[in-house]
Design an enzyme around this catalytic site. Sequence first.
Site, short mmCIF file in Angstrom:
data_model
loop_
_atom_site.label_atom_id
_atom_site.label_comp_id
_atom_site.label_asym_id
_atom_site.label_seq_id
_atom_site.Cartn_x
_atom_site.Cartn_y
_atom_site.Cartn_z
N HIS A 184 3.05 60.14 -77.18
CA HIS A 184 2.04 59.86 -76.17
C HIS A 184 2.63 59.95 -74.77
O HIS A 184 2.04 60.54 -73.86
CB HIS A 184 1.44 58.47 -76.42
CG HIS A 184 0.25 58.18 -75.55
ND1 HIS A 184 0.16 57.08 -74.76
CD2 HIS A 184 -0.86 58.91 -75.32
CE1 HIS A 184 -0.97 57.12 -74.09
NE2 HIS A 184 -1.62 58.22 -74.42
N GLU A 427 -3.06 85.44 -89.09
CA GLU A 427 -1.64 85.14 -88.94
C GLU A 427 -0.86 85.45 -90.21
O GLU A 427 0.30 85.07 -90.36
CB GLU A 427 -1.41 83.70 -88.47
CG GLU A 427 -2.04 82.62 -89.32
CD GLU A 427 -1.76 81.22 -88.79
OE1 GLU A 427 -0.93 81.05 -87.90
OE2 GLU A 427 -2.38 80.29 -89.32
N ASP A 451 3.20 83.03 -86.69
CA ASP A 451 3.24 83.21 -88.14
C ASP A 451 3.09 84.66 -88.55
O ASP A 451 3.71 85.10 -89.52
CB ASP A 451 2.16 82.34 -88.81
CG ASP A 451 2.63 80.92 -88.99
OD1 ASP A 451 3.79 80.74 -89.42
OD2 ASP A 451 1.88 79.99 -88.66
N CYS A 498 -3.29 83.60 -79.81
CA CYS A 498 -2.91 82.24 -79.41
C CYS A 498 -1.45 81.91 -79.75
O CYS A 498 -1.00 80.80 -79.51
CB CYS A 498 -3.84 81.21 -80.02
SG CYS A 498 -3.80 81.18 -81.80
C1 PEP Z 1 0.82 80.98 -84.69
O1 PEP Z 1 1.22 80.97 -85.86
O2 PEP Z 1 1.02 81.91 -83.88
C2 PEP Z 1 0.08 79.82 -84.16
C3 PEP Z 1 -0.50 79.85 -82.99
O3 PEP Z 1 0.07 78.69 -84.90
P1 PEP Z 1 1.31 77.69 -85.07
O4 PEP Z 1 2.38 78.12 -84.12
O5 PEP Z 1 0.79 76.34 -84.78
O6 PEP Z 1 1.67 77.91 -86.50
MG MG Z 2 0.44 79.54 -87.26
#
Ligand code: PEP
Ligand code: MG
Length: 547
Positions: A184, A427, A451, A498
């Site tokens: 936090h 992913e 991923d 992302c």
């Molecule tokens: C990814 O795999 O690119 C992703 C955004 O998810 P995380 O990094 O949380 O696995």
């Molecule tokens: Mg991921």
Amino acid sequence: MGSYKGSRVFEGYALGKLAVYATVKVEKAAGLGQDKEFARFEKARAATIAALDRSYMETLSKLGEEEAALFATHKLMAEDLDFEDAVRAELETGVSAEYAVHAAGGQLAEMFASMDDAYMKERANDVREVAARIVTALRQKEDGFALTEPSIILCEDLPSSELMKLDKKLILGIVFAKGGTNSHVSILTRMLEIPAICGIEDLEVDRKLDGIFAVLDALKSELLIAPDGDEISKYLAKKKEYEANKAKLQAFKGKPTLSKDGKKVEIYNNIASSFEVENALRNDAEGIGLFRSEFIYLDAKDYPGEEEQFEHYKRVVEAMGEKQVIIRTLDIGADKKIDYFDLPDEENPALGFRSIRICRARPEIFLVQLQALYRASAYGNLAVMVPMIISLEEVDFIHQMAALARENLDARGLPYKKDMKIGIMVETPAAAVCSDLLAKKVDFFSIGTNDLSQYTLAIDRVNPNLSLSFNPRHKAVCRLIKLATENAHRAGIPIGICGELARDEKLLPFFLRIGVDELSVSPAYTLSLRKQISHIDTRQVDEGKYI
Ligand code: PEP
Ligand code: MG
């Protein structure tokens, strides 16, 4: 006196004296008699309550009701009669008020920690914090730790309430020797945009370090204690350049994200807690592209209920107004293990029981989350996405569970948006290769490049020994990104990125050229990305170079 490496909480540079925040230690000691000690306790408690009232008002005006509420809770705890009775009982044994308060706080904290309700469990730390405040007041330092000049705070961990109480103008940076990037207080530190690092294994927080000059490089996550003159000059220059660049970026606030040739792309933000939405707004994000909801689960001691989750999601959705918020359903497993999930030990966790696979095996957990999400959809522009998809069957399961969640809310007469968008993360190579089929069944795609790279290149993302072999710009990854983008657009759905690659300077021209609709990055990178994009002419980009 050396350099120390940690993990970044919030980037930036800080140069100045260290101010050591030492955790309150209380020894068992005899008191002056029960009545006298109780009077001391009452006086210290009154001083603490007055200080909490001041903190409440100050936080209310600076950050709002949500953050200020912590101080109201602490005040209630300080006034609580059970707490007072526990202090009295301790004093009857002849101990000092300091020890009685400390012991009573410990007993109540243990009681909270043993409760089933996740919210109540979390109150254990609050009780300890309130007791520590009263002990500090008993020691005649009513306001406890305070800064008298601009300093870098060095602590093992810092209670959120202590941080809020300090004069922010005097905080140059913070070094949390313990603690993680998503505690936090770390989240608050990011919200306040204070350069900070955490988790430094070999650094002992010793009062002897108080007043020693230090350099905090929170870009490289390093602390230099007692650097020499040359190093100080070097870092002063770095800091100046960093801040000048940051100031120039402000010109990109409130502007649409356009390439040089006028191609539009949206910059969204990745957040790990509902509190970070403030950062996204401050940095002018056009939406939230990834709210990693599993951190709500990671922060709890037991499965978070529908109500608790709903409050987190609603906070983000409401704060973003008309802007889109994409919340990812729980991505537990692999490197994110949680005790209460009782997951089996696995030979290859990254290839094992995680995310949607857990949701299919334990649909009751997924249903609670979907219900909380649908309820939050009534408050703004919410979309939901599911990670780790490899098949059409998984998507069918998501839609079945979503229908069940809607039926449940209908039966309870609760409002929600029936057409809340449901998307998936691309992913895994399987999802990218079958993206033509998957695109027909969902409302949007978001590529998780972290991923996708791991699974495409067969390189464990958390294994530091493989960094030499790891090329995140590998053509195989770029080809899959292009394939998924083409298939999304053919089906008429948008696609975002992302993962960390979303802010990769070298790949940015490629992403714009193939028509990725949205890039989602940490709040701090929003404006610099908008600037970089404004310099790219997508007509000049040679796609072949990347694939
Ligand atoms: C990814 O795999 O690119 C992703 C955004 O998810 P995380 O990094 O949380 O696995
Ligand atoms: Mg991921």
